[in-house]
Design an enzyme around this catalytic site. Structure first.
Site, PDB file in Angstrom:
ATOM      1  N   THR A   1       0.866  -1.185   0.000  1.00 25.14           N
ATOM      2  CA  THR A   1       0.000   0.000   0.000  1.00 25.14           C
ATOM      3  C   THR A   1       0.902   1.234   0.000  1.00 25.14           C
ATOM      4  O   THR A   1       2.123   1.113   0.158  1.00 25.14           O
ATOM      5  CB  THR A   1      -0.902   0.051   1.255  1.00 25.14           C
ATOM      6  OG1 THR A   1      -0.070   0.340   2.392  1.00 25.14           O
ATOM      7  CG2 THR A   1      -1.621  -1.268   1.492  1.00 25.14           C
ATOM      8  N   ASP A   2       0.313   2.399  -0.147  1.00 28.35           N
ATOM      9  CA  ASP A   2       1.116   3.618  -0.120  1.00 28.35           C
ATOM     10  C   ASP A   2       1.810   3.777   1.229  1.00 28.35           C
ATOM     11  O   ASP A   2       2.941   4.256   1.319  1.00 28.35           O
ATOM     12  CB  ASP A   2       0.235   4.846  -0.397  1.00 28.35           C
ATOM     13  CG  ASP A   2      -0.180   4.901  -1.872  1.00 28.35           C
ATOM     14  OD1 ASP A   2       0.467   4.192  -2.687  1.00 28.35           O
ATOM     15  OD2 ASP A   2      -1.126   5.627  -2.189  1.00 28.35           O
ATOM     16  N   CYS A   3       1.117   3.381   2.289  1.00 24.64           N
ATOM     17  CA  CYS A   3       1.719   3.535   3.618  1.00 24.64           C
ATOM     18  C   CYS A   3       2.581   2.340   4.019  1.00 24.64           C
ATOM     19  O   CYS A   3       3.436   2.447   4.895  1.00 24.64           O
ATOM     20  CB  CYS A   3       0.642   3.836   4.653  1.00 24.64           C
ATOM     21  SG  CYS A   3      -0.856   2.874   4.475  1.00 24.64           S
ATOM     22  N   TYR A   4       2.325   1.189   3.407  1.00 22.45           N
ATOM     23  CA  TYR A   4       3.127  -0.016   3.685  1.00 22.45           C
ATOM     24  C   TYR A   4       3.588  -0.618   2.352  1.00 22.45           C
ATOM     25  O   TYR A   4       2.990  -1.558   1.845  1.00 22.45           O
ATOM     26  CB  TYR A   4       2.295  -1.058   4.446  1.00 22.45           C
ATOM     27  CG  TYR A   4       1.911  -0.656   5.847  1.00 22.45           C
ATOM     28  CD1 TYR A   4       2.845  -0.732   6.881  1.00 22.45           C
ATOM     29  CD2 TYR A   4       0.623  -0.222   6.140  1.00 22.45           C
ATOM     30  CE1 TYR A   4       2.488  -0.377   8.182  1.00 22.45           C
ATOM     31  CE2 TYR A   4       0.261   0.133   7.432  1.00 22.45           C
ATOM     32  CZ  TYR A   4       1.197   0.051   8.447  1.00 22.45           C
ATOM     33  OH  TYR A   4       0.851   0.395   9.724  1.00 22.45           O
ATOM     34  N   PRO A   5       4.644  -0.050   1.741  1.00 23.14           N
ATOM     35  CA  PRO A   5       5.012  -0.459   0.368  1.00 23.14           C
ATOM     36  C   PRO A   5       5.619  -1.870   0.252  1.00 23.14           C
ATOM     37  O   PRO A   5       5.523  -2.483  -0.800  1.00 23.14           O
ATOM     38  CB  PRO A   5       6.031   0.601  -0.050  1.00 23.14           C
ATOM     39  CG  PRO A   5       6.539   1.198   1.217  1.00 23.14           C
ATOM     40  CD  PRO A   5       5.457   1.086   2.223  1.00 23.14           C
TER      41      PRO A   5
END
Lengths: 387, 135
Positions: free
Chosen positions: A128-132
Site C-alpha cells: 500500500t502507499d503507507c506499507y510499500p
C-alpha cells in the site's frame, strides 16, 4: 464472611499467610474439621497440567524499513493469522507446519519462542502507499519482538470425560490411542487438584483472577469458549462431565518450558500441554466445603469415541478415585485406565504457587466479574443458505 | 546355524493356534519365547528368539506370514528420555504388559524394561515424542 481478600493479602505481605495445596487440604479437613480450617488456612492452591488445544499467542513483530502490512505470515513455516493490524499476528497451537505436517505446529513455535530459540518469520503483502513492502523473510527471538502473550480461548476445563473405543479398530484421538473393544480408557483432569473442580460455582475464580500460567503471572481474561456451567452436577455441586472453562492470558516472555510443552497426538496433530495454577482464598466455611473434595467424590462420564458423531454414547459414570486405581469396570469388563494430564506436574505447580504466595511474591486478586452460571453450550446446525 | 529375534503380531483368530509347536516340529527350530502378551479374542504379541538353519528359519517365518501373523525384526531397545518426560501417562494407555506405568505415590512414570514386549506402541503414543525405538 470470615476473611476478605484484603486481609489475606496483608498476611501475604507480612509473610504470615497459611497456604496448603488442594491435595493437602483433604486430610487437614478430615482431621481438624471445617471450622478450624476456615479459620486457620488462608489459601488453597490448585493446579493442572494437561493438553489444551485452544491455546495460542499474540505477537507484535515491530516494523521493518520500508514497512509491510503483513497479509500472510508464517513462523517456521507454520501459518499465523494476521488479519489484524500490520505487524500483529496470532499463532495457534494446533496450526500445522506447511513443510513438516503433523509433527510440527504452532505449539512448537510457541515452545521455541519461550526457549529463546530463533524462529523464521516470513510474510507477504499486497503493498500500500503507507506499507510499500511486499515480502519479508527474517529471524526473530522473543527478545527481538514487542509484545508476545498467550491468549488461550479455552483452558482449564472443569472436568472432562473418560474416553473409550467400542469399535473393532484402534483409533487415534486427542484423548490418545484408544484400543478396540474398550481395550483401555483415558482421562484428562487433575481431579482433586484441578482449579474449577475446587470452586464449582466460580465464587473466587472469575474475570481478573490472578493465576500462574506456564511459569508466568497471568489472569483469567474471560469465560472460556464452550463454557457450560449448566452441566449436570452432583449434590456437592461438582459437574459430572465437562462444564466451565477459562480464557487465560499471560506474558509468553516470562514463561518456562518446565510448565508448558508442545505435544503431538499420533494421527491427530499438535497441541500443547499448559500448566495452570490458581489460588483459592478460604473466605469462609463454604469455600472449605468446596476445596475439601477428593478424587473419590469427583465423578465423570465415560464416552464412547468409537462412534464418530457429535453425540457419542455415554457408558456410565466413574470417580477419579476409581480411574486412579488403574482399572475400571465397563459393561462387566475390566478396563485399564491411563491419564493424559500429568498429576505429578499439577502437584509441582500447586507447590510452586504455594511457595510464591508464602514468599510474598504472589498476591490474590478478587475477580472483577463472576463467570456465568447460566450459559449454555450450543451445537452447530448445518442449515441451507438463507433459511 | 543362525539366530534371529522377531516380534509376532497375531490377529485374534490366530491367538489360539499352537504355532510355536509347528516351528519346532516342522522346521526343526529352537524357540525361546522372550515375551508374550496373548489374550483370547484380542490381538496378541510374542517376542521370539529363533535358532536353526538359516533356510529353515526363513521357511518358518513364511509359514507364520501365510497364517496372517505379522513378523517384524525385534527392536533392540526402547529409549525413554526421562529428562524431558512430563509424566502425563499417555504411553501407559497402550502398554498392555504395564512395563510403562505411573507410580501411584509420586505419579511419575516408571519403566520396567523386563516387562517390555517391544510392541513400540508407546513410541507413537508419546505426545512429546521422547520415546525412541532402537534397532
Amino acid at each position: 464472611m470470615l476473611k476478605t481478600y484484603q486481609e489475606i493479602n496483608e498476611k501475604i505481605k507480612k509473610g504470615q499467610v497459611v497456604v496448603v495445596t488442594a491435595e493437602e487440604i483433604i486430610d487437614l479437613v478430615a482431621e481438624k474439621g471445617t471450622q478450624w480450617v476456615a479459620r486457620e488456612i488462608d489459601v488453597v492452591t490448585t493446579a493442572t497440567f494437561g493438553p489444551m488445544c485452544s491455546t495460542g499467542a499474540f505477537i507484535n513483530f515491530g516494523h521493518a524499513d520500508p514497512p509491510i502490512k503483513m497479509a500472510k505470515v508464517w513462523l517456521n513455516d507454520v501459518p499465523a493469522y494476521t488479519g489484524i493490524a500490520a505487524v500483529d499476528a496470532y499463532i495457534g497451537a494446533t496450526e500445522l507446519s506447511e513443510t513438516q505436517g503433523l509433527s510440527y505446529g504452532g505449539a512448537h513455535v510457541i515452545e521455541d519462542l519461550i526457549m529463546g530459540k530463533s524462529v523464521k518469520l516470513k510474510a507477504v503483502a499486497y503493498g500500500t502507499d503507507c506499507y510499500p513492502r511486499k515480502d519479508i523473510e527474517t529471524h526473530i527471538t522473543k527478545d527481538d519482538i514487542n509484545q508476545a502473550y498467550l491468549y488461550n480461548p479455552r483452558n482449564s476445563y472443569q472436568n472432562y470425560c473418560v474416553a473409550v473405543n467400542s469399535s473393532d479398530r484402534t483409533i487415534f484421538t486427542y484423548m490418545g490411542t484408544l484400543l478396540p473393544k474398550i481395550g483401555n480408557a483415558t482421562y484428562s483432569s487433575a481431579g482433586q487438584l484441578s482449579p474449577l473442580l475446587n470452586d464449582p460455582y466460580y465464587r473466587t475464580i472469575g474475570i481478573g483472577t490472578r493465576i500462574f500460567l506456564a511459569g508466568a503471572i497471568g489472569y483469567v481474561a474471560w469465560e472460556g469458549t464452550q463454557h457450560n456451567p449448566v452441566q449436570e452436577r452432583a449434590p456437592h455441586g461438582i459437574p459430572m462431565s465437562s462444564a466451565g472453562t477459562l480464557a487465560l492470558i499471560g506474558d509468553l516472555k516470562q514463561m518456562s518450558t518446565n510448565y508448558i510443552r508442545a505435544a503431538n497426538f499420533y494421527r491427530y496433530g499438535t497441541t500443547i500441554y499448559v500448566g495452570v495454577g490458581i489460588p483459592i482464598p478460604i473466605l469462609d466455611e463454604e469455600m472449605v466445603e468446596f476445596v475439601k473434595v477428593s478424587d473419590a467424590e469427583i465423578y465423570t462420564t465415560i464416552i464412547d469415541y468409537g462412534v464418530p458423531r457429535r453425540s457419542r454414547p455415554m457408558l456410565g459414570k466413574v470417580s477419579y478415585g476409581e480411574l486412579r486405581s488403574g482399572e475400571i469396570t465397563i459393561k462387566g469388563k475390566n478396563v485399564p485406565t491411563a491419564p493424559l494430564s500429568s498429576y505429578a506436574k499439577a502437584r509441582e505447580i500447586a507447590n510452586v504457587l504455594k511457595s510464591l504466595i508464602r514468599e510474598g511474591k504472589f498476591l490474590l486478586q478478587e475477580p472483577i466479574e463472576r463467570l456465568s452460571l447460566e450459559r449454555t453450550f450450543k451445537p452447530l446446525e448445518i442449515s441451507r443458505e438463507g433459511i | 546355524m543362525a539366530k534371529r529375534k522377531v516380534v509376532l503380531t497375531y490377529p485374534p483368530e490366530q491367538v489360539d493356534k499352537p504355532i510355536t509347536y509347528h516351528l519346532v516340529k516342522d522346521f526343526d527350530l529352537v524357540i525361546n519365547i522372550l515375551r508374550a502378551e496373548i489374550r483370547e479374542e484380542e490381538t496378541g504379541r510374542m517376542v521370539l528368539e529363533i535358532e536353526g538353519d538359516e533356510e529353515k528359519i526363513e521357511q518358518g517365518l513364511k509359514f507364520l506370514r501365510n497364517r496372517s501373523i505379522d513378523v517384524q525384526e525385534a527392536a533392540r531397545d526402547i529409549l525413554l528420555d526421562e529428562e524431558k518426560c512430563v509424566d502425563c501417562g499417555a504411553c501407559t494407555a497402550v502398554c498392555l504388559p504395564k512395563a510403562l506405568h505411573l507410580n501411584t505415590g509420586t505419579w511419575k512414570l516408571e519403566f520396567d524394561k523386563e516387562k517390555c514386549i517391544f510392541c513400540e506402541l508407546c513410541a507413537r503414543s508419546c505426545p512429546l515424542k521422547i520415546i525412541e525405538v532402537a534397532f
